[in-house]
Design a protein around this motif. Structure first.
Motif, PDB file in Angstrom:
ATOM      1  N   HIS A  12     -28.955 -52.449 -26.977  1.00 45.86           N
ATOM      2  CA  HIS A  12     -28.651 -53.386 -27.496  1.00 45.86           C
ATOM      3  C   HIS A  12     -28.012 -52.723 -29.616  1.00 45.86           C
ATOM      4  N   THR A  13     -26.694 -53.464 -29.546  1.00 45.69           N
ATOM      5  CA  THR A  13     -25.254 -53.637 -30.666  1.00 45.69           C
ATOM      6  C   THR A  13     -25.232 -54.782 -31.525  1.00 45.69           C
ATOM      7  N   GLN A  14     -26.338 -55.161 -32.887  1.00 44.34           N
ATOM      8  CA  GLN A  14     -26.022 -56.717 -33.452  1.00 44.34           C
ATOM      9  C   GLN A  14     -26.344 -56.566 -34.265  1.00 44.34           C
ATOM     10  N   LEU A  15     -25.174 -57.408 -35.556  1.00 43.45           N
ATOM     11  CA  LEU A  15     -25.639 -57.729 -36.505  1.00 43.45           C
ATOM     12  C   LEU A  15     -26.318 -58.755 -37.056  1.00 43.45           C
ATOM     13  N   VAL A  16     -27.177 -58.381 -37.870  1.00 46.90           N
ATOM     14  CA  VAL A  16     -28.682 -59.293 -37.852  1.00 46.90           C
ATOM     15  C   VAL A  16     -28.632 -59.656 -39.701  1.00 46.90           C
ATOM     16  N   VAL A  17     -28.523 -60.890 -39.712  1.00 48.68           N
ATOM     17  CA  VAL A  17     -28.894 -61.311 -41.286  1.00 48.68           C
ATOM     18  C   VAL A  17     -30.148 -61.229 -41.051  1.00 48.68           C
ATOM     19  N   VAL A  18     -31.419 -60.460 -42.158  1.00 52.80           N
ATOM     20  CA  VAL A  18     -32.420 -61.034 -42.650  1.00 52.80           C
ATOM     21  C   VAL A  18     -33.139 -61.556 -43.958  1.00 52.80           C
ATOM     22  N   HIS A  19     -33.620 -62.738 -43.015  1.00 48.94           N
ATOM     23  CA  HIS A  19     -33.890 -63.822 -43.794  1.00 48.94           C
ATOM     24  C   HIS A  19     -35.360 -63.554 -44.671  1.00 48.94           C
ATOM     25  N   ASP A  20     -36.264 -62.917 -43.599  1.00 54.97           N
ATOM     26  CA  ASP A  20     -37.220 -62.710 -44.161  1.00 54.97           C
ATOM     27  C   ASP A  20     -38.441 -61.759 -43.344  1.00 54.97           C
ATOM     28  N   TYR A  21     -39.714 -61.763 -43.145  1.00 50.87           N
ATOM     29  CA  TYR A  21     -40.314 -60.857 -42.587  1.00 50.87           C
ATOM     30  C   TYR A  21     -39.976 -60.990 -40.179  1.00 50.87           C
ATOM     31  N   LEU A  22     -40.120 -62.407 -41.013  1.00 50.18           N
ATOM     32  CA  LEU A  22     -40.138 -63.291 -39.313  1.00 50.18           C
ATOM     33  C   LEU A  22     -39.206 -63.971 -39.567  1.00 50.18           C
ATOM     34  N   ILE A  58     -23.929 -49.592 -27.916  1.00 51.04           N
ATOM     35  CA  ILE A  58     -23.022 -47.840 -28.781  1.00 51.04           C
ATOM     36  C   ILE A  58     -23.890 -46.846 -27.584  1.00 51.04           C
ATOM     37  N   GLY A  59     -25.259 -47.684 -28.409  1.00 55.91           N
ATOM     38  CA  GLY A  59     -25.596 -46.049 -27.219  1.00 55.91           C
ATOM     39  C   GLY A  59     -25.368 -45.882 -25.609  1.00 55.91           C
ATOM     40  N   PRO A  91     -12.630 -60.945 -31.399  1.00 53.42           N
ATOM     41  CA  PRO A  91     -12.225 -60.906 -32.493  1.00 53.42           C
ATOM     42  C   PRO A  91     -14.124 -61.917 -32.681  1.00 53.42           C
ATOM     43  N   GLY A  92     -13.713 -61.133 -34.285  1.00 53.18           N
ATOM     44  CA  GLY A  92     -14.936 -62.670 -35.055  1.00 53.18           C
ATOM     45  C   GLY A  92     -16.698 -61.377 -34.941  1.00 53.18           C
ATOM     46  N   LEU A  93     -17.709 -60.879 -35.132  1.00 48.83           N
ATOM     47  CA  LEU A  93     -18.781 -60.420 -35.697  1.00 48.83           C
ATOM     48  C   LEU A  93     -18.907 -60.075 -34.520  1.00 48.83           C
ATOM     49  N   ASP A  94     -18.734 -59.991 -32.659  1.00 44.91           N
ATOM     50  CA  ASP A  94     -18.851 -59.476 -31.620  1.00 44.91           C
ATOM     51  C   ASP A  94     -18.100 -58.189 -31.195  1.00 44.91           C
ATOM     52  N   PHE A  95     -19.066 -57.209 -30.670  1.00 40.31           N
ATOM     53  CA  PHE A  95     -18.584 -55.803 -30.059  1.00 40.31           C
ATOM     54  C   PHE A  95     -18.411 -56.238 -28.335  1.00 40.31           C
ATOM     55  N   SER A  96     -17.672 -54.715 -28.442  1.00 40.37           N
ATOM     56  CA  SER A  96     -16.961 -54.522 -26.932  1.00 40.37           C
ATOM     57  C   SER A  96     -17.320 -53.007 -26.643  1.00 40.37           C
ATOM     58  N   PHE A  97     -17.769 -52.449 -25.630  1.00 40.48           N
ATOM     59  CA  PHE A  97     -18.032 -51.082 -25.591  1.00 40.48           C
ATOM     60  C   PHE A  97     -17.639 -50.749 -24.345  1.00 40.48           C
ATOM     61  N   MET A 124     -16.284 -48.499 -34.896  1.00 40.77           N
ATOM     62  CA  MET A 124     -15.889 -49.944 -34.259  1.00 40.77           C
ATOM     63  C   MET A 124     -16.997 -50.580 -34.942  1.00 40.77           C
ATOM     64  N   VAL A 125     -18.272 -49.933 -34.976  1.00 41.69           N
ATOM     65  CA  VAL A 125     -19.479 -50.127 -35.837  1.00 41.69           C
ATOM     66  C   VAL A 125     -19.162 -50.841 -37.212  1.00 41.69           C
ATOM     67  N   MET A 126     -18.050 -50.087 -38.092  1.00 43.78           N
ATOM     68  CA  MET A 126     -18.037 -50.338 -39.383  1.00 43.78           C
ATOM     69  C   MET A 126     -16.921 -50.794 -39.463  1.00 43.78           C
TER      70      MET A 126
END
Ligand code: KG4
Ligand code: ZN
Length: 336
Positions: free
Chosen positions: A139-149, A162-163, A203-209, A249-251
């Motif tokens: 996986h390669t993800q950008l996540v907004v963590v609002h709370d634990y759940l 990316i791995g 474009p945007g916040l998605d990735f491609s490797f 690329m991820v930065m």
């Protein structure tokens, strides 16, 4: 109540168990599978068999080293997905058997959410909301963590992780699986600016490797035509340049995500978060951009049951239990 939970992780090629008491992780036993090294990637059937051979021993070791008896356990937690179905099944079945036998609740954990929640094992813990870049072999993800759940994916890869890009490039250079850590090691003595690769960004916040994989293959081929010993002569510079390119690329997307969300509390998670260049690049943003950054300990970056245990703790507190008919899900997404 101060729950004592046994957690099991078996989503890919690590069989792991951990005991958590009152939100404090007591241990993190990991049996890594070496059987895949010669194949250049994880062989699913071999992974399930190895989990089956190891799981009993790993669980017993976790209970013994925590000094916890079976009757003291208040719940059994396991990784529901995402992951390899056969591998997940071993952990799910084992956990169900234990929960049924002991008469305690079951807790299902999302592997990707657990990677993020690994930040709550030790101090300093990030305050909510924060951004997490989760980078692993799958996986390669950008996540907004609002709370634990409550987490929200705002960007992810459209093809390879990316791995995978690290591991496939390493395989092209003849390194054993997983090659990511070896690229990191060779890169230490190399020049990250020695070679450049085509900059392909969507474009945007998605990735491609997938593009960089092909570009790297032709880069090696073309240079070897000119100098047959190219790889041996420039190994350190090749690794340093490729690593800088992938991390760049991820930065780039991480910076864009900070701008778009206005959240500058930033964490990294997953196996590739062990990469020294990524850790340094993130650290640099503290002085350059005023980010508040959170970098997990190495043992909590790659797959481990301690992160399943901490995620299970918060689910226990919220009384979010699973039924005995719960099934593993290879493609489980964050929020499912
Ligand atoms: O999170 P993880 O243990 O398993 C998955 O859920 O995929 O991540 C494993 C990935 C592999 O691709 C491995 O090559 C990569 O993490 N990795 C690294 C480093 N350590 C592990 N990649 C680059 N540099 C490292 N130091
Ligand atoms: Zn993982």
């Amino acid at each position: 109540m101060q729950p004592i939970i046994l957690a099991i992780e078996s989503s890919c090629d690590e069989t792991s168990a951990s005991v958590i008491q009152a939100g404090k992780v007591l241990n993190n036993v990991i049996a890594s599978q070496t059987v895949h090294q010669k194949y250049g990637g994880v062989v699913p059937e071999l992974a399930s068999r190895a989990h089956q051979q190891q799981i009993h021993k790993v669980v017993n070791e976790a209970l013994a080293s925590a000094g916890i008896q079976l009757h003291q356990l208040n719940a059994i937690a396991f990784t529901r997905g995402p992951g390899l179905l056969g591998s997940l099944l071993v952990g799910v079945s084992f956990a169900k058997g234990m929960a049924l036998g002991l008469g305690v609740p079951l807790i299902d954990v999302n592997h990707m959410e657990a990677h993020v929640l690994a930040h709550f094992i030790d101090d300093p813990k990030p305050a909510f909301p924060f951004l997490c870049l989760t980078v692993s072999g799958g996986h390669t993800q950008l996540v907004v963590v609002h709370d634990y759940l409550h987490m929200e994916v705002i960007g992810e890869t459209r093809d390879d992780a990316i791995g995978e890009a690290f591991d496939k490039a390493a395989k092209m250079m003849g390194f054993p699986y997983p090659g990511g850590p070896l690229i990191d090691r060779y890169a230490q003595q190399g020049n990250p600016k020695a070679f450049t690769f085509p900059h392909t960004s969507i474009p945007g916040l998605d990735f491609s490797f997938s593009g960089i994989k092909t570009a790297f293959l032709y880069f090696l081929k073309d240079n070897k035509k000119k100098e047959p010993r190219f790889e041996a002569l420039f190994l350190h510079d090749i690794c340093a340049s490729l690593q800088a390119h992938l991390v760049g690329m991820v930065m780039e997307k991480l910076k864009r995500a900070v701008e778009q969300t206005g959240i500058n509390r930033v964490a990294i998670a997953g196996g590739v978060a062990a990469n020294s260049y990524l850790r340094k690049s993130l650290q640099d943003q503290v002085s350059q951009s005023g980010w508040d950054v959170f970098i997990p300990k190495f043992e909590y970056c790659t797959d481990n049951a301690a992160m399943i245990a901490i995620a299970a703790h918060y689910k226990f507190v919220a009384k979010r239990f699973a039924s005995l008919s719960v099934a593993p899900l290879a493609n489980l997404a964050i929020g499912d």
